[in-house]
Structure formats: C-alpha cells, structure tokens
Design a protein around this motif. Sequence first.
Motif, PDB file in Angstrom:
ATOM      1  N   GLN A   4      -5.408  -2.572  -6.672  1.00  0.00           N
ATOM      2  CA  GLN A   4      -5.100  -3.273  -7.928  1.00  0.00           C
ATOM      3  C   GLN A   4      -5.965  -2.724  -9.067  1.00  0.00           C
ATOM      4  N   GLU A   5      -7.236  -2.482  -8.803  1.00  0.00           N
ATOM      5  CA  GLU A   5      -8.155  -1.923  -9.808  1.00  0.00           C
ATOM      6  C   GLU A   5      -7.713  -0.516 -10.217  1.00  0.00           C
ATOM      7  N   ILE A   6      -7.298   0.274  -9.241  1.00  0.00           N
ATOM      8  CA  ILE A   6      -6.824   1.636  -9.527  1.00  0.00           C
ATOM      9  C   ILE A   6      -5.581   1.592 -10.428  1.00  0.00           C
ATOM     10  N   LEU A   7      -4.670   0.691 -10.121  1.00  0.00           N
ATOM     11  CA  LEU A   7      -3.468   0.543 -10.944  1.00  0.00           C
ATOM     12  C   LEU A   7      -3.808   0.114 -12.365  1.00  0.00           C
ATOM     13  N   LEU A   8      -4.751  -0.822 -12.465  1.00  0.00           N
ATOM     14  CA  LEU A   8      -5.168  -1.316 -13.776  1.00  0.00           C
ATOM     15  C   LEU A   8      -5.822  -0.203 -14.587  1.00  0.00           C
ATOM     16  N   ALA A   9      -6.662   0.583 -13.935  1.00  0.00           N
ATOM     17  CA  ALA A   9      -7.332   1.696 -14.614  1.00  0.00           C
ATOM     18  C   ALA A   9      -6.317   2.756 -15.067  1.00  0.00           C
ATOM     19  N   ASN A  58      -9.576  -9.902   5.716  1.00  0.00           N
ATOM     20  CA  ASN A  58     -10.466  -9.765   4.561  1.00  0.00           C
ATOM     21  C   ASN A  58     -10.694  -8.297   4.195  1.00  0.00           C
ATOM     22  N   LYS A  59     -10.740  -7.417   5.204  1.00  0.00           N
ATOM     23  CA  LYS A  59     -10.849  -5.982   4.926  1.00  0.00           C
ATOM     24  C   LYS A  59      -9.599  -5.495   4.196  1.00  0.00           C
ATOM     25  N   LEU A  60      -8.438  -5.939   4.676  1.00  0.00           N
ATOM     26  CA  LEU A  60      -7.182  -5.551   4.032  1.00  0.00           C
ATOM     27  C   LEU A  60      -7.119  -6.113   2.617  1.00  0.00           C
ATOM     28  N   LEU A  61      -7.632  -7.323   2.447  1.00  0.00           N
ATOM     29  CA  LEU A  61      -7.673  -7.942   1.123  1.00  0.00           C
ATOM     30  C   LEU A  61      -8.514  -7.107   0.169  1.00  0.00           C
ATOM     31  N   ASN A  62      -9.653  -6.622   0.632  1.00  0.00           N
ATOM     32  CA  ASN A  62     -10.505  -5.755  -0.197  1.00  0.00           C
ATOM     33  C   ASN A  62      -9.767  -4.481  -0.597  1.00  0.00           C
ATOM     34  N   ASN A  63      -9.021  -3.915   0.338  1.00  0.00           N
ATOM     35  CA  ASN A  63      -8.226  -2.720   0.024  1.00  0.00           C
ATOM     36  C   ASN A  63      -7.183  -3.016  -1.054  1.00  0.00           C
ATOM     37  N   LEU A  64      -6.576  -4.184  -0.963  1.00  0.00           N
ATOM     38  CA  LEU A  64      -5.585  -4.565  -1.977  1.00  0.00           C
ATOM     39  C   LEU A  64      -6.231  -4.691  -3.352  1.00  0.00           C
ATOM     40  N   HIS A  65      -7.417  -5.290  -3.388  1.00  0.00           N
ATOM     41  CA  HIS A  65      -8.117  -5.425  -4.673  1.00  0.00           C
ATOM     42  C   HIS A  65      -8.490  -4.056  -5.248  1.00  0.00           C
ATOM     43  N   LYS A  66      -8.892  -3.134  -4.388  1.00  0.00           N
ATOM     44  CA  LYS A  66      -9.207  -1.781  -4.852  1.00  0.00           C
ATOM     45  C   LYS A  66      -7.965  -1.097  -5.413  1.00  0.00           C
ATOM     46  N   ILE A 122       0.828  -1.212   0.000  1.00  0.00           N
ATOM     47  CA  ILE A 122       0.000   0.000   0.000  1.00  0.00           C
ATOM     48  C   ILE A 122       0.861   1.261   0.000  1.00  0.00           C
ATOM     49  N   ASN A 123       1.977   1.217   0.679  1.00  0.00           N
ATOM     50  CA  ASN A 123       2.827   2.401   0.820  1.00  0.00           C
ATOM     51  C   ASN A 123       3.974   2.447  -0.187  1.00  0.00           C
ATOM     52  N   SER A 124       3.936   1.600  -1.192  1.00  0.00           N
ATOM     53  CA  SER A 124       5.008   1.538  -2.183  1.00  0.00           C
ATOM     54  C   SER A 124       4.871   2.618  -3.247  1.00  0.00           C
ATOM     55  N   VAL A 125       5.984   2.884  -3.882  1.00  0.00           N
ATOM     56  CA  VAL A 125       5.956   3.767  -5.043  1.00  0.00           C
ATOM     57  C   VAL A 125       5.264   3.031  -6.181  1.00  0.00           C
ATOM     58  N   ALA A 126       4.752   3.766  -7.123  1.00  0.00           N
ATOM     59  CA  ALA A 126       3.891   3.210  -8.166  1.00  0.00           C
ATOM     60  C   ALA A 126       4.515   2.034  -8.923  1.00  0.00           C
ATOM     61  N   PHE A 127       5.790   2.149  -9.307  1.00  0.00           N
ATOM     62  CA  PHE A 127       6.352   1.093 -10.146  1.00  0.00           C
ATOM     63  C   PHE A 127       6.629  -0.206  -9.393  1.00  0.00           C
ATOM     64  N   LYS A 128       6.590  -0.200  -8.057  1.00  0.00           N
ATOM     65  CA  LYS A 128       6.779  -1.427  -7.271  1.00  0.00           C
ATOM     66  C   LYS A 128       5.455  -1.962  -6.716  1.00  0.00           C
ATOM     67  N   LYS A 129       4.438  -1.141  -6.783  1.00  0.00           N
ATOM     68  CA  LYS A 129       3.171  -1.449  -6.128  1.00  0.00           C
ATOM     69  C   LYS A 129       2.502  -2.713  -6.674  1.00  0.00           C
ATOM     70  N   GLU A 130       2.456  -2.863  -7.992  1.00  0.00           N
ATOM     71  CA  GLU A 130       1.751  -3.995  -8.591  1.00  0.00           C
ATOM     72  C   GLU A 130       2.326  -5.328  -8.114  1.00  0.00           C
ATOM     73  N   GLU A 131       3.631  -5.462  -8.163  1.00  0.00           N
ATOM     74  CA  GLU A 131       4.276  -6.716  -7.741  1.00  0.00           C
ATOM     75  C   GLU A 131       4.064  -6.964  -6.249  1.00  0.00           C
ATOM     76  N   ARG A 132       4.160  -5.915  -5.463  1.00  0.00           N
ATOM     77  CA  ARG A 132       4.009  -6.072  -4.014  1.00  0.00           C
ATOM     78  C   ARG A 132       2.573  -6.400  -3.626  1.00  0.00           C
ATOM     79  N   ILE A 133       1.612  -5.888  -4.369  1.00  0.00           N
ATOM     80  CA  ILE A 133       0.212  -6.259  -4.128  1.00  0.00           C
ATOM     81  C   ILE A 133       0.019  -7.743  -4.428  1.00  0.00           C
ATOM     82  N   LYS A 134       0.596  -8.210  -5.530  1.00  0.00           N
ATOM     83  CA  LYS A 134       0.489  -9.636  -5.876  1.00  0.00           C
ATOM     84  C   LYS A 134       1.083 -10.513  -4.778  1.00  0.00           C
ATOM     85  N   ASN A 135       2.229 -10.093  -4.237  1.00  0.00           N
ATOM     86  CA  ASN A 135       2.848 -10.855  -3.147  1.00  0.00           C
ATOM     87  C   ASN A 135       1.951 -10.865  -1.916  1.00  0.00           C
TER      88      ASN A 135
END
Length: 112
Positions: A104-109, A94-102, A59-72
């Motif tokens: 991830q969606e923001i990054l994808l968009a 599960n709440k934290l998991l939902n935040n991660l999915h959100k 969550i606190n990563s810079v943009a270019f590292k965020k995607e990989e760290r979310i996957k981990n």
Amino acid sequence: ELTYKLEKKSFEVAHQYYHTEDYIAAIVAFDNLLSEYLGTSLKEDALYFKFKASYELAINSVAFKKEERIKNALKFHDRFKRNFSNSSYLKETNKLLNNLHKEQEILLAAKN
C-alpha cells in the motif's frame, strides 16, 4: 451430522479453488460457506483461507486493481482478527498484513 458433512464438502470445494490459485472463486466459495452455515465449526479456517486468497489476489494483481484488492484483503484480515483474536494463524496473518501495508505504501508513493 449430515449438516457437518455438507459444511465440510463446501469447505473442501472452496479450499480446492484456493489450491488451484483461482482466488476469486475461492473467496466466493468461502463466502457461500459462511453465509449458508452461520454456526459452522469451520469458520476460523474459512476466514483464514478467505484472507489468504484475498492476499494472494491483491499481491499478484495488476497495478490498477491492486489498491482496491489490498483494501479488501485488509478488511478480511480485520474480520478474521475480530472473530478469532487468539487464533494460531495470527502470527502468519500478521506477517501477510505487514506485506499488504508495505504494498500500500509503495502504491501511495508511486501516485505522488
């Protein structure tokens, strides 16, 4: 008894890394605990804090590292849930998991 004391000390070191917000060191330390003490009674807590550390790191990563760290972080949550499907921590994770999915969606968009 001595083995438990060593497990507990290893857990406390990893937990200290987590509380000092050195999340990478915390993840490594929890991994070390889990690999050195396979049958540890602290496994649930270790996997929980490993996931929380990876969540904070992602969550606190810079943009270019965020995607990989979310996957981990998602993988770590998966492992936690597989091992402890009735954990008292699941509501929070599960709440934290939902935040991660959100996130991830923001990054994808943003990519599109």
